[in-house]
Design a protein around this motif. Structure first.
Motif, mmCIF file in Angstrom:
data_model
loop_
_atom_site.group_PDB
_atom_site.id
_atom_site.type_symbol
_atom_site.label_atom_id
_atom_site.label_comp_id
_atom_site.label_asym_id
_atom_site.label_seq_id
_atom_site.Cartn_x
_atom_site.Cartn_y
_atom_site.Cartn_z
ATOM 1 N N LEU A 54 0.824 -1.208 0.000
ATOM 2 C CA LEU A 54 0.000 0.000 0.000
ATOM 3 C C LEU A 54 0.861 1.262 0.000
ATOM 4 O O LEU A 54 0.555 2.230 -0.709
ATOM 5 C CB LEU A 54 -0.945 0.012 1.205
ATOM 6 N N LEU A 55 1.940 1.249 0.764
ATOM 7 C CA LEU A 55 2.853 2.392 0.764
ATOM 8 C C LEU A 55 3.458 2.603 -0.624
ATOM 9 O O LEU A 55 3.560 3.739 -1.101
ATOM 10 C CB LEU A 55 3.984 2.179 1.778
ATOM 11 N N LYS A 56 3.836 1.519 -1.263
ATOM 12 C CA LYS A 56 4.433 1.612 -2.603
ATOM 13 C C LYS A 56 3.426 2.190 -3.597
ATOM 14 O O LYS A 56 3.754 3.074 -4.392
ATOM 15 C CB LYS A 56 4.907 0.229 -3.056
ATOM 16 N N GLU A 57 2.187 1.711 -3.542
ATOM 17 C CA GLU A 57 1.146 2.220 -4.442
ATOM 18 C C GLU A 57 0.879 3.706 -4.179
ATOM 19 O O GLU A 57 0.730 4.496 -5.114
ATOM 20 C CB GLU A 57 -0.133 1.407 -4.285
ATOM 21 N N ALA A 58 0.842 4.087 -2.914
ATOM 22 C CA ALA A 58 0.612 5.498 -2.569
ATOM 23 C C ALA A 58 1.775 6.360 -3.057
ATOM 24 O O ALA A 58 1.561 7.465 -3.569
ATOM 25 C CB ALA A 58 0.423 5.647 -1.056
ATOM 26 N N ALA A 59 2.981 5.858 -2.910
ATOM 27 C CA ALA A 59 4.152 6.609 -3.379
ATOM 28 C C ALA A 59 4.108 6.769 -4.894
ATOM 29 O O ALA A 59 4.399 7.852 -5.411
ATOM 30 C CB ALA A 59 5.434 5.899 -2.958
ATOM 31 N N LYS A 60 3.690 5.748 -5.610
ATOM 32 C CA LYS A 60 3.564 5.839 -7.074
ATOM 33 C C LYS A 60 2.547 6.912 -7.459
ATOM 34 O O LYS A 60 2.791 7.719 -8.358
ATOM 35 C CB LYS A 60 3.133 4.494 -7.670
ATOM 36 N N ARG A 61 1.416 6.898 -6.756
ATOM 37 C CA ARG A 61 0.377 7.905 -7.056
ATOM 38 C C ARG A 61 0.904 9.309 -6.804
ATOM 39 O O ARG A 61 0.668 10.229 -7.584
ATOM 40 C CB ARG A 61 -0.882 7.635 -6.230
ATOM 41 N N GLN A 62 1.632 9.484 -5.712
ATOM 42 C CA GLN A 62 2.166 10.801 -5.371
ATOM 43 C C GLN A 62 3.201 11.252 -6.402
ATOM 44 O O GLN A 62 3.188 12.398 -6.830
ATOM 45 C CB GLN A 62 2.773 10.774 -3.957
ATOM 46 N N TRP A 63 4.093 10.353 -6.798
ATOM 47 C CA TRP A 63 5.062 10.685 -7.846
ATOM 48 C C TRP A 63 4.350 11.084 -9.134
ATOM 49 O O TRP A 63 4.718 12.063 -9.785
ATOM 50 C CB TRP A 63 5.986 9.492 -8.134
ATOM 51 N N GLN A 64 3.349 10.321 -9.499
ATOM 52 C CA GLN A 64 2.609 10.598 -10.731
ATOM 53 C C GLN A 64 1.920 11.958 -10.656
ATOM 54 O O GLN A 64 1.948 12.735 -11.602
ATOM 55 C CB GLN A 64 1.583 9.487 -11.002
ATOM 56 N N ALA A 65 1.315 12.255 -9.517
ATOM 57 C CA ALA A 65 0.611 13.524 -9.359
ATOM 58 C C ALA A 65 1.569 14.714 -9.397
ATOM 59 O O ALA A 65 1.259 15.750 -9.978
ATOM 60 C CB ALA A 65 -0.171 13.531 -8.039
ATOM 61 N N ARG A 66 2.727 14.577 -8.779
ATOM 62 C CA ARG A 66 3.651 15.700 -8.662
ATOM 63 C C ARG A 66 4.603 15.842 -9.842
ATOM 64 O O ARG A 66 4.938 16.941 -10.232
ATOM 65 C CB ARG A 66 4.483 15.551 -7.377
ATOM 66 N N GLY A 68 4.404 13.685 -12.854
ATOM 67 C CA GLY A 68 3.944 12.810 -13.931
ATOM 68 C C GLY A 68 4.489 13.144 -15.305
ATOM 69 O O GLY A 68 5.018 12.278 -16.002
ATOM 70 N N GLU A 69 4.384 14.430 -15.715
ATOM 71 C CA GLU A 69 4.848 14.815 -17.053
ATOM 72 C C GLU A 69 6.358 14.654 -17.176
ATOM 73 O O GLU A 69 6.865 14.204 -18.208
ATOM 74 C CB GLU A 69 4.446 16.263 -17.355
ATOM 75 N N ARG A 70 7.095 14.996 -16.138
ATOM 76 C CA ARG A 70 8.555 14.858 -16.177
ATOM 77 C C ARG A 70 8.970 13.392 -16.210
ATOM 78 O O ARG A 70 9.914 13.024 -16.912
ATOM 79 C CB ARG A 70 9.186 15.567 -14.977
ATOM 80 N N ILE A 71 8.251 12.583 -15.461
ATOM 81 C CA ILE A 71 8.550 11.148 -15.462
ATOM 82 C C ILE A 71 8.296 10.573 -16.842
ATOM 83 O O ILE A 71 9.104 9.798 -17.377
ATOM 84 C CB ILE A 71 7.729 10.413 -14.377
#
Length: 133
Positions: A54-66, A68-71
């Motif tokens: 769950l922590l990993k999934e939440a971290a992925k969502r946060q990275w994507q939100a903040r 996302g375009e750069r990634i």
């Protein structure tokens, strides 16, 4: 949830040594516990694993939100560069294969010459022996 994974391993190791010392064989430490304790320990392990997921999934969502375009841009750049490298490598492999084939033909011809095998005629050469080309 103050129970950590290293503590579990330490407890199991101590229980295992105690089991062997009391005449039990290896991997029999679970026999010294009540089944409810075994099942609860397993549930604790699964619970910790689920929490990490769950922590990993939440971290992925946060990275994507903040970011996302750069990634996405970074991933595109990395993939494009890898594909360019692969294309260059495939071209090099094809050139090496062609050169090896040509080298093989030269080696075959050299063997024929050394063995005294007559040369194959060049295109347009007279092979009839009557001098009329």
């Amino acid at each position: 949830m103050s129970h950590d994974h290293q503590g579990d391993e330490q407890h199991c190791g101590e229980a295992h040594r105690a089991s062997e010392a009391s005449g039990g064989g290896p991997n029999t430490d679970f026999l010294d516990l009540e089944i409810s304790q075994v099942l609860y320990a397993e549930a604790e392990g699964v619970t910790r694993e689920a929490f990490r997921e769950l922590l990993k999934e939440a971290a992925k969502r946060q990275w994507q939100a903040r970011w996302g375009e750069r990634i996405e841009a970074l991933a595109k750049l990395a993939v494009d560069e890898l594909l360019e490298d692969m294309a260059a490598n495939l071209e090099i492999e094809a050139r090496i294969a062609a050169r090896n084939a040509a080298r093989g033909a030269v080696q075959d011809r050299a063997s024929q010459l050394i063995q005294g095998t007559p040369e194959s005629p060049e295109p347009g050469e007279d092979t009839s022996g009557d001098g009329q080309g």
